[in-house]
Write a protein that holds these residues in place. Structure first.
Motif, short mmCIF file in Angstrom:
data_model
loop_
_atom_site.label_atom_id
_atom_site.label_comp_id
_atom_site.label_asym_id
_atom_site.label_seq_id
_atom_site.Cartn_x
_atom_site.Cartn_y
_atom_site.Cartn_z
N CYS A 84 0.82 -1.21 0.00
CA CYS A 84 0.00 0.00 0.00
C CYS A 84 0.86 1.27 0.00
CB CYS A 84 -0.95 -0.01 1.19
SG CYS A 84 -2.37 -1.09 0.96
N SER A 85 2.05 1.17 0.56
CA SER A 85 2.93 2.35 0.56
C SER A 85 3.36 2.74 -0.85
CB SER A 85 4.15 2.10 1.44
OG SER A 85 5.04 1.18 0.83
N GLU A 86 3.22 1.83 -1.80
CA GLU A 86 3.58 2.08 -3.20
C GLU A 86 2.43 2.68 -4.01
OE1 GLU A 86 4.82 -1.72 -4.65
OE2 GLU A 86 6.55 -1.82 -3.32
N LEU A 87 1.23 2.68 -3.45
CA LEU A 87 0.06 3.17 -4.18
C LEU A 87 0.01 4.70 -4.10
CD1 LEU A 87 -2.56 0.54 -2.97
CD2 LEU A 87 -1.29 0.55 -5.13
N PRO A 88 0.14 5.38 -5.24
CA PRO A 88 0.30 6.83 -5.23
C PRO A 88 -0.90 7.64 -4.73
CG PRO A 88 0.08 6.03 -7.48
CD PRO A 88 0.18 4.84 -6.59
N SER A 89 -2.11 7.13 -4.88
CA SER A 89 -3.30 7.89 -4.51
C SER A 89 -3.92 7.46 -3.18
CB SER A 89 -4.37 7.77 -5.61
OG SER A 89 -3.91 8.33 -6.80
N LEU A 90 -3.31 6.48 -2.53
CA LEU A 90 -3.90 5.94 -1.30
C LEU A 90 -3.99 7.01 -0.21
CD1 LEU A 90 -4.99 3.18 -0.27
CD2 LEU A 90 -2.85 3.01 1.00
N GLU A 91 -5.19 7.15 0.34
CA GLU A 91 -5.45 8.12 1.41
C GLU A 91 -5.67 7.44 2.75
OE1 GLU A 91 -8.80 10.38 0.02
OE2 GLU A 91 -7.64 11.29 -1.61
N LYS A 92 -6.10 6.15 2.73
CA LYS A 92 -6.38 5.48 3.99
C LYS A 92 -6.19 3.97 3.86
CE LYS A 92 -9.69 5.00 7.72
NZ LYS A 92 -11.00 5.31 8.23
N LEU A 93 -5.48 3.42 4.83
CA LEU A 93 -5.37 1.97 5.01
C LEU A 93 -5.95 1.67 6.38
CD1 LEU A 93 -4.46 -0.91 4.43
CD2 LEU A 93 -2.19 -0.28 5.30
N ASN A 94 -7.00 0.84 6.42
CA ASN A 94 -7.66 0.49 7.66
C ASN A 94 -7.37 -0.97 7.99
OD1 ASN A 94 -9.30 0.14 9.86
ND2 ASN A 94 -11.22 0.37 8.77
N LEU A 95 -6.60 -1.18 9.06
CA LEU A 95 -6.30 -2.52 9.55
C LEU A 95 -6.74 -2.68 10.99
CD1 LEU A 95 -2.70 -2.93 8.07
CD2 LEU A 95 -4.77 -4.12 7.33
N ASN A 96 -7.69 -1.90 11.42
CA ASN A 96 -8.13 -1.91 12.81
C ASN A 96 -8.82 -3.23 13.15
OD1 ASN A 96 -8.17 -0.61 15.27
ND2 ASN A 96 -10.20 0.22 14.97
N SER A 97 -8.79 -3.56 14.42
CA SER A 97 -9.47 -4.75 14.96
C SER A 97 -8.95 -6.05 14.36
CB SER A 97 -10.98 -4.64 14.79
OG SER A 97 -11.47 -3.52 15.49
N ASN A 98 -7.63 -6.14 14.22
CA ASN A 98 -6.98 -7.38 13.83
C ASN A 98 -6.11 -7.83 14.99
OD1 ASN A 98 -7.57 -8.13 10.90
ND2 ASN A 98 -7.22 -5.93 10.75
N GLU A 156 2.65 6.89 7.55
CA GLU A 156 2.37 8.17 8.20
C GLU A 156 0.92 8.61 8.18
OE1 GLU A 156 5.22 11.29 7.63
OE2 GLU A 156 6.69 9.81 6.97
N ASN A 157 0.50 9.43 7.25
CA ASN A 157 -0.85 10.02 7.24
C ASN A 157 -1.92 9.15 6.60
OD1 ASN A 157 0.14 12.39 8.48
ND2 ASN A 157 0.83 13.13 6.49
N VAL A 158 -1.55 7.94 6.20
CA VAL A 158 -2.49 7.06 5.49
C VAL A 158 -3.12 6.02 6.42
CG1 VAL A 158 -2.63 5.34 3.65
CG2 VAL A 158 -1.26 7.39 3.32
N LEU A 159 -2.40 5.63 7.45
CA LEU A 159 -2.85 4.55 8.31
C LEU A 159 -3.99 5.01 9.22
CD1 LEU A 159 -2.18 1.60 8.97
CD2 LEU A 159 -0.68 2.44 10.78
N GLY A 160 -5.07 4.24 9.21
CA GLY A 160 -6.22 4.55 10.07
C GLY A 160 -5.95 4.17 11.52
#
Length: 100
Positions: A51-65, A80-84
């Motif tokens: 996901c760090s390679e995806l240029p337009s990514l605004e949010k990665l949600n991995l909560n509740s794992n 940094e600013n992408v991780l939920g």
């Protein structure tokens, strides 16, 4: 958006999704959500790296794992600013350590 919440994918499923993500093919992908899938540190690292390679990514949600604190910290630095929110992520070992 790629929303795959609550599907019991585990780390193997997260790795499969990571393998399928392509920075050119998915260059407009803005959100990836894999909440409540039983993903551990290894799977989280794999999906995080891709996901760090995806240029337009605004949010990665991995909560509740089941992601260990050290992996959460690594992901926070990498994304940094992408991780939920990741506050609901503790591996079973960490839960046991905190019960004392």
């Amino acid at each position: 958006k790629l929303l795959v919440d609550e599907n019991e994918l585990g780390s193997d499923g997260a790795k499969t999704i990571a393998d399928a993500l392509d920075k050119e093919l998915h260059k407009n992908l803005k959100e990836v959500s894999l909440e409540e899938n039983g993903i551990t540190a290894d799977g989280a690292r794999e999906i995080g790296m891709k996901c760090s390679e995806l240029p337009s990514l605004e949010k990665l949600n991995l909560n509740s794992n089941s992601i260990a604190r050290d992996a959460v910290d690594e992901l926070a630095k990498l994304l940094e600013n992408v991780l939920g929110d990741m506050e609901d992520n503790l591996s079973d070992d960490e839960d046991e350590d905190n019960e004392d």
